[in-house]
Every structure is written in C-alpha cells, then in structure tokens.
Write a protein that holds these residues in place. Sequence first.
Motif, PDB file in Angstrom:
ATOM      1  N   GLY A 328      23.887  -2.494  41.083  1.00  0.00           N
ATOM      2  CA  GLY A 328      24.181  -1.891  39.780  1.00  0.00           C
ATOM      3  C   GLY A 328      24.152  -0.382  39.745  1.00  0.00           C
ATOM      4  N   ASP A 329      24.205   0.269  40.903  1.00  0.00           N
ATOM      5  CA  ASP A 329      24.207   1.737  40.950  1.00  0.00           C
ATOM      6  C   ASP A 329      25.559   2.238  40.432  1.00  0.00           C
ATOM      7  N   ARG A 330      25.544   2.851  39.247  1.00  0.00           N
ATOM      8  CA  ARG A 330      26.790   3.286  38.615  1.00  0.00           C
ATOM      9  C   ARG A 330      27.453   4.439  39.357  1.00  0.00           C
ATOM     10  N   ARG A 331      26.653   5.155  40.162  1.00  0.00           N
ATOM     11  CA  ARG A 331      27.248   6.256  40.919  1.00  0.00           C
ATOM     12  C   ARG A 331      28.327   5.753  41.886  1.00  0.00           C
ATOM     13  N   VAL A 332      28.131   4.537  42.392  1.00  0.00           N
ATOM     14  CA  VAL A 332      29.093   3.998  43.353  1.00  0.00           C
ATOM     15  C   VAL A 332      30.443   3.764  42.682  1.00  0.00           C
ATOM     16  N   ASP A 333      30.436   3.093  41.546  1.00  0.00           N
ATOM     17  CA  ASP A 333      31.692   2.826  40.835  1.00  0.00           C
ATOM     18  C   ASP A 333      32.413   4.125  40.488  1.00  0.00           C
ATOM     19  N   ALA A 334      31.658   5.101  40.004  1.00  0.00           N
ATOM     20  CA  ALA A 334      32.263   6.380  39.626  1.00  0.00           C
ATOM     21  C   ALA A 334      32.839   7.090  40.844  1.00  0.00           C
ATOM     22  N   ALA A 335      32.112   7.026  41.959  1.00  0.00           N
ATOM     23  CA  ALA A 335      32.565   7.706  43.174  1.00  0.00           C
ATOM     24  C   ALA A 335      33.831   7.049  43.724  1.00  0.00           C
ATOM     25  N   VAL A 336      33.872   5.733  43.737  1.00  0.00           N
ATOM     26  CA  VAL A 336      35.048   5.024  44.259  1.00  0.00           C
ATOM     27  C   VAL A 336      36.269   5.314  43.394  1.00  0.00           C
ATOM     28  N   ILE A 337      36.094   5.354  42.093  1.00  0.00           N
ATOM     29  CA  ILE A 337      37.208   5.686  41.186  1.00  0.00           C
ATOM     30  C   ILE A 337      37.690   7.105  41.448  1.00  0.00           C
ATOM     31  N   GLU A 338      36.735   8.024  41.655  1.00  0.00           N
ATOM     32  CA  GLU A 338      37.095   9.415  41.940  1.00  0.00           C
ATOM     33  C   GLU A 338      37.900   9.518  43.240  1.00  0.00           C
ATOM     34  N   VAL A 339      37.462   8.799  44.251  1.00  0.00           N
ATOM     35  CA  VAL A 339      38.203   8.788  45.516  1.00  0.00           C
ATOM     36  C   VAL A 339      39.608   8.220  45.300  1.00  0.00           C
ATOM     37  N   GLY A 340      39.715   7.124  44.544  1.00  0.00           N
ATOM     38  CA  GLY A 340      41.015   6.527  44.270  1.00  0.00           C
ATOM     39  C   GLY A 340      41.957   7.478  43.574  1.00  0.00           C
ATOM     40  N   ARG A 341      41.432   8.230  42.610  1.00  0.00           N
ATOM     41  CA  ARG A 341      42.277   9.193  41.886  1.00  0.00           C
ATOM     42  C   ARG A 341      42.829  10.255  42.823  1.00  0.00           C
ATOM     43  N   TRP A 342      41.927  10.853  43.623  1.00  0.00           N
ATOM     44  CA  TRP A 342      42.363  11.910  44.529  1.00  0.00           C
ATOM     45  C   TRP A 342      43.252  11.365  45.633  1.00  0.00           C
ATOM     46  N   LEU A 343      43.026  10.112  46.038  1.00  0.00           N
ATOM     47  CA  LEU A 343      43.890   9.497  47.042  1.00  0.00           C
ATOM     48  C   LEU A 343      45.310   9.371  46.491  1.00  0.00           C
ATOM     49  N   GLY A 344      45.432   8.931  45.241  1.00  0.00           N
ATOM     50  CA  GLY A 344      46.741   8.808  44.614  1.00  0.00           C
ATOM     51  C   GLY A 344      47.422  10.147  44.421  1.00  0.00           C
ATOM     52  N   ARG A 345      46.632  11.163  44.072  1.00  0.00           N
ATOM     53  CA  ARG A 345      47.209  12.501  43.859  1.00  0.00           C
ATOM     54  C   ARG A 345      47.769  13.067  45.160  1.00  0.00           C
ATOM     55  N   GLY A 346      46.988  12.966  46.218  1.00  0.00           N
ATOM     56  CA  GLY A 346      47.481  13.457  47.501  1.00  0.00           C
ATOM     57  C   GLY A 346      48.649  12.632  48.008  1.00  0.00           C
ATOM     58  N   ALA A 347      48.584  11.323  47.801  1.00  0.00           N
ATOM     59  CA  ALA A 347      49.663  10.438  48.249  1.00  0.00           C
ATOM     60  C   ALA A 347      50.972  10.763  47.540  1.00  0.00           C
ATOM     61  N   ALA A 348      50.895  11.197  46.299  1.00  0.00           N
ATOM     62  CA  ALA A 348      52.115  11.550  45.567  1.00  0.00           C
ATOM     63  C   ALA A 348      52.863  12.669  46.280  1.00  0.00           C
ATOM     64  N   THR A 349      52.127  13.623  46.818  1.00  0.00           N
ATOM     65  CA  THR A 349      52.757  14.707  47.571  1.00  0.00           C
ATOM     66  C   THR A 349      53.427  14.153  48.829  1.00  0.00           C
ATOM     67  N   LEU A 350      52.748  13.241  49.521  1.00  0.00           N
ATOM     68  CA  LEU A 350      53.323  12.647  50.734  1.00  0.00           C
ATOM     69  C   LEU A 350      54.590  11.852  50.409  1.00  0.00           C
ATOM     70  N   VAL A 351      54.555  11.119  49.304  1.00  0.00           N
ATOM     71  CA  VAL A 351      55.731  10.334  48.907  1.00  0.00           C
ATOM     72  C   VAL A 351      56.890  11.259  48.557  1.00  0.00           C
ATOM     73  N   ASN A 352      56.601  12.344  47.862  1.00  0.00           N
ATOM     74  CA  ASN A 352      57.657  13.296  47.513  1.00  0.00           C
ATOM     75  C   ASN A 352      58.258  13.955  48.763  1.00  0.00           C
ATOM     76  N   LEU A 353      57.443  14.148  49.801  1.00  0.00           N
ATOM     77  CA  LEU A 353      57.914  14.807  51.013  1.00  0.00           C
ATOM     78  C   LEU A 353      58.623  13.850  51.969  1.00  0.00           C
ATOM     79  N   PHE A 354      58.030  12.656  52.189  1.00  0.00           N
ATOM     80  CA  PHE A 354      58.500  11.781  53.266  1.00  0.00           C
ATOM     81  C   PHE A 354      59.181  10.501  52.788  1.00  0.00           C
ATOM     82  N   ASN A 355      59.059  10.175  51.513  1.00  0.00           N
ATOM     83  CA  ASN A 355      59.690   8.979  50.959  1.00  0.00           C
ATOM     84  C   ASN A 355      59.382   7.714  51.772  1.00  0.00           C
ATOM     85  N   PRO A 356      58.092   7.435  52.042  1.00  0.00           N
ATOM     86  CA  PRO A 356      57.762   6.209  52.779  1.00  0.00           C
ATOM     87  C   PRO A 356      57.889   4.984  51.884  1.00  0.00           C
TER      88      PRO A 356
END
Length: 437
Positions: A328-356
């Motif tokens: 029940g450590d809420r820090r874990v859920d918050a951290a995983v969501i934060e990682v997911g957000r930044w992963l999607g943001r960076g991935a958007a740049t990769l998709v715009n560049l390489f169109n995978p």
Amino acid sequence: MQHGRGGGWNGDQKGSARSVGIPADQATVRRSNLSLVLRHVSERGSRSRSLVAAETGLNKTTVTSLVGELVARGLIKEIGPQHAGAVGRPGLALALDGSGVGALGTEVNVDYVAAFATDVAGRVLIDRRVGFDATGGGPERSLDELARTIKEAVAELDLLGVTLAGITVAVPGLIDSATGIVEVAPNLGWYGVPVAKVLSKAGVAPNVPITVDNDANLAALAEFTAGVAAGTSDLVYLTGEVGVGGGVIAGGRLLGGADGFAGEVGHVMVDPSGERCGCGRIGCWETKVGLAALVRMVTPERAYGVGDGVVRDPEERLAEIELRQAAGDRRVDAAVIEVGRWLGRGAATLVNLFNPRVIVIGGYFARLAEQIIPVAQTELKRLGVAGSASRCTFVASDLGFGAASRGAAGMVVERVLSDPTSIDIRHVVTSRPGEER
C-alpha cells in the motif's frame, strides 16, 4: 554495413584464408556461396540438395560441393531421406547443425554482468546474470569480473564439446566497434576503455574474435529477430535500465548514424530544470524514466549512489518496489505513473522522428508494463503527430534484462552465417555412391 556502434548483422569477413587455398577471387565467390546455402537452410528448414539448388539458383554439382564443406565444418547435417513424392531415389534432407559451434554474448551494466551462449542453431547453452557494482568497481575491476565470467563460460562450453566461434560484449555507451574501445559510458564512468584489447589477454584463445557493441543496439537486434515484435521493419527498442538507451530499426536495418552513435535517446534533454544526469548534463530523459529515477522516488534511502555495501541486481530492486506497492505504499503508484508520463512524452519525440510501428520496452519497463503502458500510450497520443502516433503502440519485451547479451550472441552467429569459413574443417565427408544428393 559497418557502424561504429552496433553495425547490424554483418560479418567481418575474416577467415577466408581457410577456404582450401584457392585464389582470392574464387575464395570470395565460394565463401559467398557457402553463406548463401547455410543461410538458406537456416531460414527455410530441412530440404534436399536438389531443392536447395532449385531455390538458390546454384547448380546441383556446386551445391553438393558446398554442402560437403558445410558438413565438414559442422554447420549442416544430414537427417535422413526426404520423400517429396518424386519418382526415384529420395534425396537426403539437410538441416542446420552447428551444435559443436558456440556463440557467447556478454554484458556489463551498472549493477550486473551477464553471459548468454547458444550454438549456431540457436539452442541456449548458458544464460546467467550476476550482481556486480560496475560503477563502483571502475573499468579495471569490472573487466576482471567480465573476464572471469567469460572464462567460466568457455570452460562450460568446452565440457559440452562446443568450440567458441566468437565473443561479443555489450556495454551501455558509445562504442568504436572497429577497435573495441568504449569511448564513453556515462553511467559506468568509463572513458576510452579498450575493452576488446584487455579481454584478449584474459585467457581467450587468440583465434576467437572479441567485439564490443552498444547494449541497446544489440537488444534491438535481438527483438527484431526473436522478440515480441520480430520481423517488424520499423521499431524502437528502449532498454529500461539504470540509464535508458535506444536501438532504432528503420526499414529492417539498424540505424547507426554517421559515427555509429545514433540511438542515444536517454541523453535527450527533456527538462532544463531537472536532475543532473550521469553524463554531466541537466534534465536528460533517463533522469525521468531510468530505473535509478524510479528507485530514487520510491526508496530514496536506497537510491543508486547511496552506498550501503550491498550489491543489488535490478530484479532485487524491482522486487522490493513491488513488495512496497503490495503493502500500500502510495509513493510507488505515483512514481510509476510519473515514469509512464515521461516515457510517453519522450516516445512522442521518437515517433515524430522515426515513425516506428512499435516501441518495444525492455528491462524494468517490461516488468511494470501493465501499469506503465496505458499511461505512456495516452501521453504519446496526446503529444505525437496524430497519424503516426495513433498507429504506434508500446509492447513489453519478453527477453527481460537478457536482451543485450542475447543480441550479442546473435551477432556472433550472424558472423558465422556470413562467413562459414571462419569455422575450421573438422572432418572429411565422402559421398555415398548412387544416392541422389
């Protein structure tokens, strides 16, 4: 195709002098034809000499000669008559062998050393990972540990009667693959480390080639050939380690760049007011999504760089995080969501560049994929160019933390397929009179 970093599946064309002493131009043609036949049987499966000749365009006499040499080198074997419904004596079916020829892939990363070995047919012979503090140990101790791991693997292969065809070492950094020098590996703290030269003096037989390549590129090649998105001609692989590396497959080929350093996506600046990265810059993408970032958010008292004398494999760190989440450590859920957000943001740049078509996430990303992917996919759709983003999906690798060492072993196998003469002739093969070969 030769890249400084992860040059794709390409042979180095050594070993042609072993091609039975024929002139150089003829030796080149024969080596090419040996590769053609070996690769054909590897990809198409068992078939007769007649069928190989028909499918490759080589004449039957040439195929018989080539097959004889490949059998003598232990790369092809006969598996019995092949009945195809034709009138006359059935041909003997051929199949990929290589059971006595081994390929060793190794990896040194921030907190572990790994070894993965197969034979040429892809049968797994060794698969292990050992926790090791490569950052704290420095290049010298790390290469000592890697040399010890290699010696143990070679000894195991010897006991199995397997001759080692080559060793490829995966390292998270910028690699000059022509010289085997790690130019810079920020998370390891390595600069100008001659890995291949050092390991060549570690008891490995002098005829065994040692090459060095980038971990993310090798992992991308493993995914392209044997992973969840195998055969996808346009994909991006993200490592999900302490740092974040990327391998880009475009049009079915690994993207290397002018100096072979393409794919250093973890060091793209995404937050000018963010954390300092191991490379010395501020706000690199890996400071937001790397395993070190997740550990820092969830267990700051045990973050990377906080020494407590205990070496933790990444699986152990993830297990602790999952236990905290289950408790029940809420820090874990918050951290995983934060990682997911930044992963999607960076991935958007990769998709715009390489169109995978696919972004394969490996390492710890794959372990937490059920939680990370929905968040990342939503962010990707929000920020990516509408058309390309909607057709690109995240998928979790099933190769775990072993993708790079698996890809490293695959690189050795590919060199054998490209140049079968790199494997010594082991025995003389004689034809059986009267048989359709």
